[in-house]
Design an enzyme around this catalytic site. Structure first.
Site, mmCIF file in Angstrom:
data_model
loop_
_atom_site.group_PDB
_atom_site.id
_atom_site.type_symbol
_atom_site.label_atom_id
_atom_site.label_comp_id
_atom_site.label_asym_id
_atom_site.label_seq_id
_atom_site.Cartn_x
_atom_site.Cartn_y
_atom_site.Cartn_z
ATOM 1 C CG ASP A 297 -19.868 -11.315 -23.602
ATOM 2 O OD1 ASP A 297 -18.763 -11.873 -23.606
ATOM 3 O OD2 ASP A 297 -20.568 -11.222 -22.579
ATOM 4 C CE1 TYR A 298 -23.634 -14.070 -28.947
ATOM 5 C CE2 TYR A 298 -23.099 -14.015 -31.277
ATOM 6 C CZ TYR A 298 -24.022 -13.897 -30.271
ATOM 7 O OH TYR A 298 -25.345 -13.623 -30.562
#
Length: 839
Positions: free
Chosen positions: A521-522
C-alpha cells in the site's frame, strides 16, 4: 506483611521476565531478560529469607538493566525508561523503612539499612543520574541551519495567484504550499493570537474513515472549505462569519461499505478574463438549487462484489454500461450566468462533480446539464456505493477539469476503474480519458464502453505546469494492495508512479515509477510540487515527489528523468506462492527511509510489555523495508500510513528547500488464505467490510504494530520535522516533533516525537506551519533551523494542511482546521480557527 507483598512483586516480575526471556531466546532474541529475571528471582528469595543481601542483588539487577539498556539504545531516555523505570520504582519501595527493618540478616550499619541498603541506594542513584543526563540528551535530533544568504532572499510572487490569496490546494497549480507573505516572521510569530473561530457542524462519529482534511481556499475576500458530508461553506476570512453554505443531498451511501467520509479540498476557477458569453438569466433561489441537485440522481440496483445493493449512480443502469455523458450535458457551451464566471468545483461522496457559483453558493447550470453536475460513475465498471469517489480536489485548467478518484483498497478484484478523465470546463462533457489498463484505447471513451476494472488510480492531488501544459498525477495501485500475483503489464507500468499527461489531450508525456510491484500500500500519496532549481549553475524545471516509503524523488518535470541520483537496491524475495516481488526498489538521494528494525528497538511502558513486543517481532517475518506480506505476519515498516502521506512537503521556491513531517509507525501485514467465494473472513461484525480481497487467494489483516497496552511496539521518536536542500539532497536539520499529551492515558507533555497525518506550509517570512501531529497543536517553525517558535492548542486533531492569506484589513492570517481523524485516533471536531498578529 510489607516484606511479603514487596518480595512477591519482585518474585512475580522476575518469573515473568525469566520465562518470557527463555521464550524470546528460543526465537533468536536477546538473553538479557533471562539474566534480569534470574537476578530479580534471587533477590526475592533472599528477601523472603529476611536477608539484606536481597537488596544487593536487586541493586545489581538495576545496574544490569541500566548497562544493558545503554549498550542497546545508548543515552536515550525513551529507550532506557522501559528497561529500568518499573524496576527503579519498585526498588524505592524496597528501601522504605518497614521493608528494610524486616530484613534482619545482614549488616546493621547506617541506622539499620546496612551496607546492603546503601549499595542498593547507590545503584538507584547511578540510574537516576544517567536518566537525568539522558533526558536532556536527544541522540535522534540533528541540528542545522540553512545559510543566511539563502534565507535572506526576497519572497517570490507567483504569476497565477495574487500574493495574498490561497487559490488552490497547494496555493498555486505548482503545488508548493508556499506563500510569499512575510508579515509574520520568526521574530513576531510568538505573538499570534486567535482572530476568530468557526464551527462547521459536521462531525461523523459513525464512520471509521471520517476526517475533516480540507485545506481552505481564500480567493477574492472569501474563504471556501468542504466538509466530510460534501458541503461547501463560504466564510468571511476576516471575521469568520458564514456567508453561505451549499449542501447537496447525498444518496445511496450504504453503511456497510461507507468506510470513508473525506474531503481534502475544493477547486476554484475564474473565467472572468476568458471572454465567455454571459447570460442575463436571473439567479435561482436556494430551494430551486436544492431541487435540481436532488433530481440529478435516481436510485437503481447494481451488483457490488456480487452482493446486490440499493444505490444511487446517476443514469447508470443495472447490467448496462454507464453512459459517456449525462443525458442533459450540452454539446456546445451556452451563455453562462454572471455569478458563475467564478466557480467552485466540489467532488461529493456519492461520486459526483458539482459546479457551484463562488459568489452565491448556487449550482451553475451548463456544466453537465441544468443541474450543474457531472456523474463520476459514467464509464465505470462495477458500480457500487462508496467504492469510488474523488476525495481530493480536481485539477482545473482553462480548458478542462481533470478528475482522478479513490477506489476502496483491498475489498475485491472487481472494483471500479482508476481511469483519469477530463471534462470540458464549460459543458462538463468528457473531452479525454486515460485508462491505465488500456492506455492506447480510444479517448474519450466511446459510448457503450467501460473502463478497465481495478487498475491503478490517482486519489491524491494533481499539479499543473501551465507553460508546459502538463498535468502531473500521483498514482496508486489497483486492488488489492497486499497481493499482486495477477497484475498486468500495464498495472506494473503505471502503478505507484508519477504520471505526466498533456492537459489538453490526455496523451502520456512520461511516467516514472517510485515503487516496483507494490504489495505494501505504498501509493504515491502526495501532490507533486513543481519548482525551478538551480543545479550546477543551470535552472532545472523540477518536480518534487514525496512517497510513503520515505523517498523524495526530484525529477525533471519535462522528461521525468531524475535530477538527483536514484539507485536500485536489492530487496527481500520471501513471498507467498503466486506472488512475484520485484528484485530491486528505487532509493532517492533524498530519503527518509527508516533504519533497519531490530529487537533492541522494541518498546513499552515496562520491561514486560517491551519483552512481549520483542517476542512478537521475532515471530514475524522481517527482512528490511520491502519484506513481502506473509501468512505468519510481516512487519511492514514504514506502514501504509507512510513516512510521508497526502500532506506531502512544502517547497520554498526562493530558498530551494523543502520542509517535511516524516513519521514512523510500523504495521503488521498478515495474509489469510481465503475460499473462492464471498465469505467474509477478516471483517469485524457490524463494521465496514475489511481487507477481504474477494477474488484473490488471500484476505489481509493490516494493523499498526502495537503492544498489549495499545502503544507502538517500536520505540520513539515516531515523528519529526525536517528541512532538505533540494539542490543537493542534503538534510539540513531533523528535529523530534510532537508530544504524547493526547496519546497517553495521562496528559503528559513529553516530547517523544509522534506520528500524524497532514501537511506543512512555508512562507516568505521564513516560517513553516504544521498542525498534522497526533497531539492537538498547531506549530510555527523557524524555516532556517526547524526550531519550534510558537504553538497553540487546538480543540481536536489538526489533520489538515493550513493556509495563510492577507485579509482586506491588511493583516496576514493563518487558518487551521481542527477536524480530527478517526483512523489515527485523534479527537473529531469541526473547528476552523484563524490566527493573526495583534493590531
Amino acid at each position: 506483611m510489607t516484606r511479603i507483598i514487596l518480595s512477591t512483586l519482585v518474585l512475580a516480575l522476575g518469573a515473568i521476565l525469566a520465562v518470557g526471556g527463555v521464550w524470546l531466546a528460543s526465537l533468536g532474541g536477546t538473553w538479557g531478560y533471562i539474566v534480569l529475571g534470574a537476578l530479580l528471582l534471587l533477590s526475592a528469595l533472599l528477601m523472603y529469607g529476611r536477608r539484606k543481601g536481597g537488596l544487593v542483588v536487586y541493586g545489581i539487577a538495576i545496574l544490569f538493566a541500566l548497562g544493558w539498556g545503554l549498550w542497546e539504545v545508548g543515552l536515550y531516555w525513551w529507550g532506557l525508561a522501559p528497561r529500568g523505570g518499573l524496576i527503579i520504582v519498585l526498588g524505592l519501595l524496597l528501601l522504605l523503612p518497614p521493608m528494610v527493618h524486616s530484613l534482619h540478616r545482614g549488616t546493621q550499619a547506617f541506622r539499620g539499612y546496612g551496607i546492603e541498603g546503601m549499595l542498593m541506594l547507590a545503584s538507584i542513584g547511578i540510574a537516576v543520574v544517567v536518566a537525568a543526563v539522558s533526558m536532556v540528551t536527544q541522540p535522534y535530533d540533528m541540528p542545522g541551519r540553512l545559510e543566511p544568504a539563502r534565507m535572506s532572499q526576497a519572497p517570490l510572487a507567483d504569476p497565477y495567484v495574487d500574493d495574498g490569496e490561497w487559490a488552490s490546494y497547494g496555493r498555486t497549480p505548482y503545488g508548493q504550499r508556499y506563500s510569499p507573505l512575510a508579515q509574520i516572521t520568526p521574530e513576531n510569530v510568538a505573538e499570534l493570537e486567535v482572530a476568530w473561530e468557526y464551527h462547521a457542524g459536521d462531525v461523523h462519529v459513525d464512520l471509521p474513515g471520517t476526517a475533516l482534511e480540507s485545506t481552505p481556499l481564500i480567493v477574492d475576500d472569501t474563504m471556501y472549505l468542504c466538509t466530510p458530508k460534501s458541503e461547501i461553506i463560504a466564510l468571511d476570512p476576516v471575521t469568520g462569519n458564514e456567508r453561505w453554505r451549499f449542501s447537496p443531498t447525498l444518496t445511496g451511501l450504504v453503511p456497510q461499505l461507507s468506510t470513508y467520509a473525506t474531503c481534502r479540498g475544493l477547486s476554484y476557477h475564474d473565467a472572468t478574463d476568458l471572454g465567455w458569453e454571459v447570460s442575463d438569466a436571473p439567479l435561482p433561489d436556494k430551494r430551486e438549487a436544492a431541487r435540481l441537485i436532488r433530481a440529478s440522481m435516481d436510485g437503481v440496483t447494481v451488483e457490488a462484489a456480487g452482493v446486490a445493493q440499493n444505490i444511487v449512480a446517476g443514469t447508470a443502469e443495472a447490467g448496462h454500461p454507464n453512459p459517456v455523458v449525462s443525458d442533459d450535458a450540452p454539446t456546445e457551451p451556452s451563455p453562462i450566468r454572471a455569478d458563475c464566471l467564478r466557480r467552485i468545483f466540489l467532488p461529493t461522496r456519492d461520486a459526483r462533480l458539482i459546479a457551484v457559483s463562488a459568489e452565491t453558493g448556487t449550482i451553475c447550470p451548463g456544466f453537465g446539464g441544468d443541474d450543474g453536475t457531472v456523474n463520476l460513475w459514467i464509464g465505470m465498471p462495477n458500480v457500487s456505493p462508496t467504492a469510488y469517489y474523488s476525495t481530493s480536489p480536481p485539477l482545473v485548467t482553462d480548458e478542462v477539469v481533470i478528475v482522478g478518484g479513490s477506489v476502496n483498497d483491498n475489498l475485491s478484484t472487481e472494483l471500479p476503474s482508476g481511469a483519469i478523465r477530463a471534462f470540458d470546463i464549460r459543458t462538463g462533457r468528457m473531452t479525454w480519458t486515460f485508462d491505465p489498463g488500456n492506455p492506447d484505447g480510444p479517448s474519450p471513451l466511446p459510448e457503450g464502453q467501460v473502463f478497465t476494472q481495478n487498475v491503478p488510480n490517482s486519489w491524491s492531488v494533481a499539479s499543473y505546469d501551465p507553460d508546459l501544459n502538463l498535468a502531473y498525477l500521483p498514482m496508486g495501485i489497483g486492488s488489492p494492495d497486499q497481493y499482486g500475483g495477477f497484475r498486468t503489464e500495464n498495472d506494473e507500468k503505471y502503478g505507484n508512479s508519477v504520471l505526466a499527461l498533456n492537459a489538453s489531450t490526455g496523451a502520456v508525456e512520461w511516467v516514472y515509477q517510485t515503487v516496483h510491484h507494490d504489495i505494501w500500500d505504498y501509493d504515491v500519496p502526495a501532490q507533486p510540487s513543481l519548482v525551478d532549481l538551480t543545479i550546477d549553475g543551470e535552472t532545472v524545471p523540477a518536480l518534487v515527489q514525496p512517497t510513503k516509503q520515505g523517498e523524495v524523488f526530484v525529477l525533471d518535470r519535462r522528461t521525468g528523468e531524475p535530477v538527483l541520483p536514484v539507485t536500485e537496491v536489492p530487496v527481500s524475495q520471501n513471498a507467498v506462492p503466486g506472488e512475484r516481488p520485484a528484485p530491486t526498489q528505487p532509493v532517492s538521494a533524498i530519503s527518509f527511509a527508516p533504519d533497519y528494525v531490530t529487537g533492541a528497538q522494541m518498546w513499552g511502558l515496562t520491561p514486560i510489555d517491551q519483552m512481549l513486543c520483542r517476542i512478537d517481532f521475532h515471530q514475524m517475518t522481517y527482512e528490511g523495508r520491502f519484506t513481502p506480506p506473509s501468512v505468519n505476519g510481516t512487519l511492514t515498516h514504514p506502514g501504509s500510513f507512510g513516512v510521508l502521506n497526502w500532506g506531502g512537503v512544502a517547497v520554498d521556491p526562493v530558498r530551494q528547500m523543502a520542509f517535511a513531517m516524516p513519521v514512523y509507525l510500523g504495521f503488521v501485514s498478515t495474509l489469510t488464505p481465503r475460499p473462492d467465494n464471498l465469505e467474509t473472513i477478516v471483517s469485524r461484525e457490524g463494521a465496514p467490510l475489511g481487507n477481504e480481497m474477494f477474488g484473490a487467494p488471500y484476505a489481509a489483516v493490516l494493523k499498526p504494530f502495537m503492544s498489549k497496552l495499545g502503544l507502538p511496539c517500536q520505540q520513539p521518536p515516531w515523528g519529526y520535522v525536517a528541512g532538505v536542500d533540494l539542490t543537493t539532497g542534503e538534510t539540513i536539520y531533523q528535529h523530534v516533533n510532537g508530544t504524547v499529551r493526547d496519546m497517553s492515558p495521562v496528559p503528559l507533555p513529553f516530547e517523544t516525537g509522534i506520528p500524524g497525518i497532514g501537511g506543512p506550509i512555508v512562507t516568505g517570512g521564513g516560517l513553516a506551519f504544521l498542525s498534522g501531529q497526533a497531539d492537538y497543536y498547531v506549530r510555527g517553525y523557524d524555516l532556517a533551523t526547524g526550531e519550534t517558535l510558537w504553538r497553540a492548542r487546538l480543540p481536536a486533531g489538526g489533520q489538515a494542511t493550513p493556509a495563510t492569506y492577507l485579509g482586506r484589513d491588511g493583516r496576514q492570517y493563518l487558518v487551521v482546521i481542527a477536524g480530527g481523524h478517526n483512523y489515527i485516533g485523534t479527537k473529531l471536531g469541526d473547528a476552523v480557527i484563524a490566527y493573526t498578529l495583534p493590531e
